[in-house]
Design an enzyme around this catalytic site. Structure first.
Site, PDB file in Angstrom:
ATOM      1  N   ASP A   9       0.854  -1.191   0.000  1.00  0.00           N
ATOM      2  CA  ASP A   9       0.000   0.000   0.000  1.00  0.00           C
ATOM      3  C   ASP A   9       0.888   1.239   0.000  1.00  0.00           C
ATOM      4  OD1 ASP A   9      -2.073   1.764   0.193  1.00  0.00           O
ATOM      5  OD2 ASP A   9      -2.721   1.172   2.200  1.00  0.00           O
ATOM      6  N   ASP A  20      -2.833   2.410  -6.023  1.00  0.00           N
ATOM      7  CA  ASP A  20      -1.806   2.481  -4.991  1.00  0.00           C
ATOM      8  C   ASP A  20      -1.711   1.259  -4.085  1.00  0.00           C
ATOM      9  OD1 ASP A  20      -4.265   3.043  -3.878  1.00  0.00           O
ATOM     10  OD2 ASP A  20      -3.486   4.491  -2.443  1.00  0.00           O
ATOM     11  N   GLU A  21      -2.473   0.213  -4.346  1.00  0.00           N
ATOM     12  CA  GLU A  21      -2.355  -0.963  -3.486  1.00  0.00           C
ATOM     13  C   GLU A  21      -2.644  -2.242  -4.264  1.00  0.00           C
ATOM     14  OE1 GLU A  21      -5.272  -1.566  -0.345  1.00  0.00           O
ATOM     15  OE2 GLU A  21      -6.572  -0.057  -1.267  1.00  0.00           O
TER      16      GLU A  21
END
Length: 344
Positions: A11, A106-107
């Site tokens: 993350d 983003d993860e």
């Protein structure tokens, strides 16, 4: 490290804001948010950790964020830049595994069970990924390492920013028992409040309820609660996630007062949707057209119809139908398409 502990949840820390700080060193140490402007009813997409000290968080109206921190620097998002950085992060992921389930830009989850690098040690692999992201891309990423997706995602939040946390198989029972039930996958405010009224705040307390009792109180979700509060998660990584829809929407600085004003906005929105579809790796087939309307009182409606193209007259008809359901000023208007299930 046992290979039973093979799921990593990565993350990126304050992803959009971190990229903006990287690209503009003058922002270092200042409260930064990425999102819409306060005067345009904007919303915070993300903010850095300096801003979070003022109680600012994602999905907060930008006007509220500015009231909490008058010095807050708000930057309009550059989604194409963020997508490019996300692709660079995934190049690093693929040095260690092809089994990757992206959740957002983003993860992502990684399954490193078959990785020969570092003798398959997920902790060392996570360290290597974090070092590479920091040195090659210039932002930081946190990681959680655990036997399954549920625990890995929870763990990645335990040592943020720029850290990692591991839950080994033998630690699961102690780790999960003290966790608030709100940390479980699928437990939102409503479920958490219902459990609280039952005197249950932690997973250890939830374990006292039988599977049958949870099913009676929460239906099919009760089965998942029974498993999750014990750290059990049988979900596999979804490597080929199937996109089911594509849409664009706009929240207006001033409410659209009537149907005519809404209809005037449609061509611009449909143009944006067309450009988004054109940027996809493969031109998708369309099964439905969709219009979403949020009225000034935050009530909302969605209308759709069968269609295989971006037919403007269909969007006009959908907009008229949706507007009649509320017949009041509109703060948000969106258009989209549904995509069909892939053929075997």
């Amino acid at each position: 490290m046992s290979r039973a502990c093979h799921i990593i949840h990565c993350d990126c820390d304050s992803f959009y804001a971190s990229i903006e700080e990287r690209d503009n060193p003058a922002l270092a140490g200042k409260p930064v948010a990425v999102g819409g402007l306060p005067e345009q009813r904007g919303v915070v997409a993300t903010c850095n950790y300096v801003a979070r000290k003022f109680g600012i968080h994602s999905a907060m109206p930008s006007a509220t964020a500015r009231r909490r921190c008058a010095q807050l620097i708000i930057i309009r998002p550059d989604m194409e830049k963020y997508r490019q950085i996300s692709r660079q992060v995934h190049v690093i992921f693929r040095r260690y595994t092809e089994i990757i389930e992206p959740l957002s830009l983003d993860e992502a989850y990684l399954d490193v069970a078959g990785c020969e690098e570092f003798d398959g040690d997920a902790v060392r692999i996570a360290e290597a990924i974090r070092t590479a992201v920091r040195e090659e891309i210039g932002i930081t990423i946190s990681a959680g390492i655990a036997p399954n997706k549920l625990l890995a995602k929870i763990a990645s939040d335990c040592n943020k920013p720029d850290g990692q946390f591991v839950v080994q198989a033998g630690q699961v029972a102690d780790f999960i028992a003290q966790l608030p039930v709100s940390r479980l996958h699928g437990v939102g405010k409503v479920t958490a409040a219902k459990l609280s009224r039952m005197g249950i705040g932690t997973c250890g307390e939830l374990q006292r309820l039988s599977r049958e009792d949870l099913r009676e109180r929460f239906g099919r979700f009760g089965q998942r609660l029974h498993e999750q509060c014990r750290g059990i998660d049988k979900r596999q990584l979804e490597v080929d996630r199937i996109r089911k829809s594509v849409s664009v929407e706009t929240t207006y600085p001033r409410d659209l007062p009537d149907l005519a004003a809404c209809l005037e906005e449609l061509p611009g929105l449909v143009g944006q949707l067309q450009r988004r579809l054109e940027r996809m790796p493969k031109t998708p087939r369309i099964s439905k057209q969709v219009v979403k309307i949020k009225f000034h009182d935050f009530s909302q409606t969605t209308v759709e119809m069968q269609s295989d193209s971006l037919n403007m007259e269909n969007y006009r008809e959908l907009c008229e139908t949706g507007f009649r359901r509320g017949d009041k000023p509109v703060r948000l208007l969106g258009v989209g398409v549904r995509l069909p299930e892939p053929r075997n």
